[in-house]
Design a protein around this motif. Sequence first.
Motif, PDB file in Angstrom:
ATOM      1  N   GLU A   1      18.788 -23.256 -36.247  1.00  0.00           N
ATOM      2  CA  GLU A   1      18.790 -22.168 -35.264  1.00  0.00           C
ATOM      3  C   GLU A   1      17.382 -21.898 -34.741  1.00  0.00           C
ATOM      4  O   GLU A   1      17.189 -21.647 -33.552  1.00  0.00           O
ATOM      5  N   GLN A   2      16.385 -21.955 -35.631  1.00  0.00           N
ATOM      6  CA  GLN A   2      15.002 -21.755 -35.204  1.00  0.00           C
ATOM      7  C   GLN A   2      14.575 -22.874 -34.261  1.00  0.00           C
ATOM      8  O   GLN A   2      13.935 -22.623 -33.229  1.00  0.00           O
ATOM      9  N   LEU A   3      14.925 -24.114 -34.618  1.00  0.00           N
ATOM     10  CA  LEU A   3      14.609 -25.242 -33.740  1.00  0.00           C
ATOM     11  C   LEU A   3      15.293 -25.098 -32.391  1.00  0.00           C
ATOM     12  O   LEU A   3      14.686 -25.348 -31.337  1.00  0.00           O
ATOM     13  N   LYS A   4      16.557 -24.689 -32.434  1.00  0.00           N
ATOM     14  CA  LYS A   4      17.312 -24.488 -31.195  1.00  0.00           C
ATOM     15  C   LYS A   4      16.645 -23.422 -30.338  1.00  0.00           C
ATOM     16  O   LYS A   4      16.457 -23.602 -29.123  1.00  0.00           O
ATOM     17  N   ALA A   5      16.267 -22.310 -30.958  1.00  0.00           N
ATOM     18  CA  ALA A   5      15.594 -21.237 -30.216  1.00  0.00           C
ATOM     19  C   ALA A   5      14.270 -21.739 -29.642  1.00  0.00           C
ATOM     20  O   ALA A   5      13.921 -21.443 -28.493  1.00  0.00           O
ATOM     21  N   GLY A   6      13.534 -22.533 -30.450  1.00  0.00           N
ATOM     22  CA  GLY A   6      12.265 -23.090 -29.967  1.00  0.00           C
ATOM     23  C   GLY A   6      12.489 -24.026 -28.792  1.00  0.00           C
ATOM     24  O   GLY A   6      11.754 -23.984 -27.795  1.00  0.00           O
ATOM     25  N   TYR A   7      13.506 -24.891 -28.896  1.00  0.00           N
ATOM     26  CA  TYR A   7      13.809 -25.813 -27.803  1.00  0.00           C
ATOM     27  C   TYR A   7      14.247 -25.070 -26.550  1.00  0.00           C
ATOM     28  O   TYR A   7      13.847 -25.426 -25.435  1.00  0.00           O
ATOM     29  N   GLU A   8      15.053 -24.028 -26.734  1.00  0.00           N
ATOM     30  CA  GLU A   8      15.486 -23.242 -25.575  1.00  0.00           C
ATOM     31  C   GLU A   8      14.305 -22.550 -24.913  1.00  0.00           C
ATOM     32  O   GLU A   8      14.206 -22.520 -23.677  1.00  0.00           O
ATOM     33  N   ALA A   9      13.394 -22.022 -25.715  1.00  0.00           N
ATOM     34  CA  ALA A   9      12.199 -21.379 -25.152  1.00  0.00           C
ATOM     35  C   ALA A   9      11.344 -22.413 -24.424  1.00  0.00           C
ATOM     36  O   ALA A   9      10.834 -22.151 -23.323  1.00  0.00           O
ATOM     37  N   GLU A  10      11.197 -23.585 -25.018  1.00  0.00           N
ATOM     38  CA  GLU A  10      10.412 -24.650 -24.379  1.00  0.00           C
ATOM     39  C   GLU A  10      11.076 -25.106 -23.079  1.00  0.00           C
ATOM     40  O   GLU A  10      10.390 -25.347 -22.077  1.00  0.00           O
ATOM     41  N   MET A  11      12.396 -25.179 -23.086  1.00  0.00           N
ATOM     42  CA  MET A  11      13.107 -25.550 -21.862  1.00  0.00           C
ATOM     43  C   MET A  11      12.924 -24.493 -20.780  1.00  0.00           C
ATOM     44  O   MET A  11      12.731 -24.811 -19.605  1.00  0.00           O
ATOM     45  N   ARG A  12      12.957 -23.208 -21.176  1.00  0.00           N
ATOM     46  CA  ARG A  12      12.719 -22.129 -20.202  1.00  0.00           C
ATOM     47  C   ARG A  12      11.326 -22.244 -19.612  1.00  0.00           C
ATOM     48  O   ARG A  12      11.143 -22.135 -18.397  1.00  0.00           O
ATOM     49  N   ARG A  13      10.331 -22.477 -20.505  1.00  0.00           N
ATOM     50  CA  ARG A  13       8.956 -22.624 -20.007  1.00  0.00           C
ATOM     51  C   ARG A  13       8.847 -23.831 -19.084  1.00  0.00           C
ATOM     52  O   ARG A  13       8.188 -23.762 -18.051  1.00  0.00           O
ATOM     53  N   SER A  14       9.497 -24.921 -19.459  1.00  0.00           N
ATOM     54  CA  SER A  14       9.460 -26.123 -18.620  1.00  0.00           C
ATOM     55  C   SER A  14      10.100 -25.859 -17.258  1.00  0.00           C
ATOM     56  O   SER A  14       9.569 -26.288 -16.231  1.00  0.00           O
TER      57      SER A  14
ATOM     58  N   GLU B   1      10.354 -22.957 -15.774  1.00  0.00           N
ATOM     59  CA  GLU B   1       9.456 -22.060 -15.035  1.00  0.00           C
ATOM     60  C   GLU B   1       8.278 -22.839 -14.474  1.00  0.00           C
ATOM     61  O   GLU B   1       7.886 -22.628 -13.319  1.00  0.00           O
ATOM     62  N   GLN B   2       7.717 -23.733 -15.278  1.00  0.00           N
ATOM     63  CA  GLN B   2       6.591 -24.542 -14.797  1.00  0.00           C
ATOM     64  C   GLN B   2       7.036 -25.450 -13.657  1.00  0.00           C
ATOM     65  O   GLN B   2       6.312 -25.598 -12.666  1.00  0.00           O
ATOM     66  N   ALA B   3       8.213 -26.045 -13.801  1.00  0.00           N
ATOM     67  CA  ALA B   3       8.730 -26.910 -12.741  1.00  0.00           C
ATOM     68  C   ALA B   3       8.940 -26.104 -11.464  1.00  0.00           C
ATOM     69  O   ALA B   3       8.584 -26.550 -10.366  1.00  0.00           O
ATOM     70  N   GLN B   4       9.496 -24.904 -11.607  1.00  0.00           N
ATOM     71  CA  GLN B   4       9.713 -24.051 -10.441  1.00  0.00           C
ATOM     72  C   GLN B   4       8.376 -23.674  -9.801  1.00  0.00           C
ATOM     73  O   GLN B   4       8.248 -23.664  -8.581  1.00  0.00           O
ATOM     74  N   GLU B   5       7.389 -23.367 -10.638  1.00  0.00           N
ATOM     75  CA  GLU B   5       6.057 -23.018 -10.135  1.00  0.00           C
ATOM     76  C   GLU B   5       5.436 -24.201  -9.399  1.00  0.00           C
ATOM     77  O   GLU B   5       4.848 -24.032  -8.329  1.00  0.00           O
ATOM     78  N   ILE B   6       5.586 -25.401  -9.963  1.00  0.00           N
ATOM     79  CA  ILE B   6       5.045 -26.608  -9.325  1.00  0.00           C
ATOM     80  C   ILE B   6       5.738 -26.836  -7.985  1.00  0.00           C
ATOM     81  O   ILE B   6       5.080 -27.161  -6.984  1.00  0.00           O
ATOM     82  N   ILE B   7       7.053 -26.640  -7.963  1.00  0.00           N
ATOM     83  CA  ILE B   7       7.799 -26.819  -6.716  1.00  0.00           C
ATOM     84  C   ILE B   7       7.332 -25.807  -5.671  1.00  0.00           C
ATOM     85  O   ILE B   7       7.127 -26.146  -4.503  1.00  0.00           O
ATOM     86  N   GLN B   8       7.134 -24.555  -6.097  1.00  0.00           N
ATOM     87  CA  GLN B   8       6.668 -23.530  -5.158  1.00  0.00           C
ATOM     88  C   GLN B   8       5.276 -23.859  -4.627  1.00  0.00           C
ATOM     89  O   GLN B   8       5.010 -23.706  -3.433  1.00  0.00           O
ATOM     90  N   LYS B   9       4.393 -24.326  -5.524  1.00  0.00           N
ATOM     91  CA  LYS B   9       3.044 -24.692  -5.085  1.00  0.00           C
ATOM     92  C   LYS B   9       3.087 -25.861  -4.112  1.00  0.00           C
ATOM     93  O   LYS B   9       2.377 -25.864  -3.110  1.00  0.00           O
ATOM     94  N   ALA B  10       3.916 -26.858  -4.425  1.00  0.00           N
ATOM     95  CA  ALA B  10       4.021 -28.016  -3.543  1.00  0.00           C
ATOM     96  C   ALA B  10       4.594 -27.612  -2.189  1.00  0.00           C
ATOM     97  O   ALA B  10       4.121 -28.082  -1.142  1.00  0.00           O
ATOM     98  N   THR B  11       5.585 -26.731  -2.205  1.00  0.00           N
ATOM     99  CA  THR B  11       6.168 -26.258  -0.949  1.00  0.00           C
ATOM    100  C   THR B  11       5.129 -25.500  -0.142  1.00  0.00           C
ATOM    101  O   THR B  11       4.997 -25.720   1.070  1.00  0.00           O
ATOM    102  N   LYS B  12       4.385 -24.615  -0.802  1.00  0.00           N
ATOM    103  CA  LYS B  12       3.350 -23.855  -0.096  1.00  0.00           C
ATOM    104  C   LYS B  12       2.269 -24.788   0.439  1.00  0.00           C
ATOM    105  O   LYS B  12       1.817 -24.635   1.578  1.00  0.00           O
ATOM    106  N   ALA B  13       1.868 -25.776  -0.370  1.00  0.00           N
ATOM    107  CA  ALA B  13       0.847 -26.727   0.081  1.00  0.00           C
ATOM    108  C   ALA B  13       1.355 -27.516   1.283  1.00  0.00           C
ATOM    109  O   ALA B  13       0.611 -27.748   2.240  1.00  0.00           O
TER     110      ALA B  13
END
Length: 161
Positions: A56-69, A71-83
Amino acid sequence: MLEFNATVLAQIFDFIILLVFLRLVAYKPLAKLLADRSEHIASNIAAAEQERQQAEQLKAGYEAEMRRSREQAQEIIQKATKAGEDQALEIIENSKKEAAKIKDAALAEIEREKQKAIAELRDQVASLSVLVAGKIIDKNMDDQIQRSLIDNFIKEAGELQ
């Protein structure tokens, strides 16, 4: 009524010996085996529970890492779109500036050609004026008088435009 029967007494004695023997030989090892088995099952259950918690701890860690990933992907997409949008605006702005430069250069060229044409017309008008004036006056004028008349004529012709 009750008679003493040695067979019954022997059977009771044999039964007690059998119970003692079974207790020593079969019951203690069997009880120990059951206790060991119970302990083994309890330890397996505890280990399984611990592994479940770790999972369960690993699952929670993976889910948190996936959320961060994500968010980072969305941020990269937004930056690329703005650029991309910024670059598109920059290209459009540069194109407008280049078009304005070309337009200004064309207008300047038109003005130069106009001035050149006007100068050529003045020279032609001056030449024709000298010929006409010479024929009208039918006398020789010096160059200074001719030039003065031509300049006045050109000045008047320029004011008519």
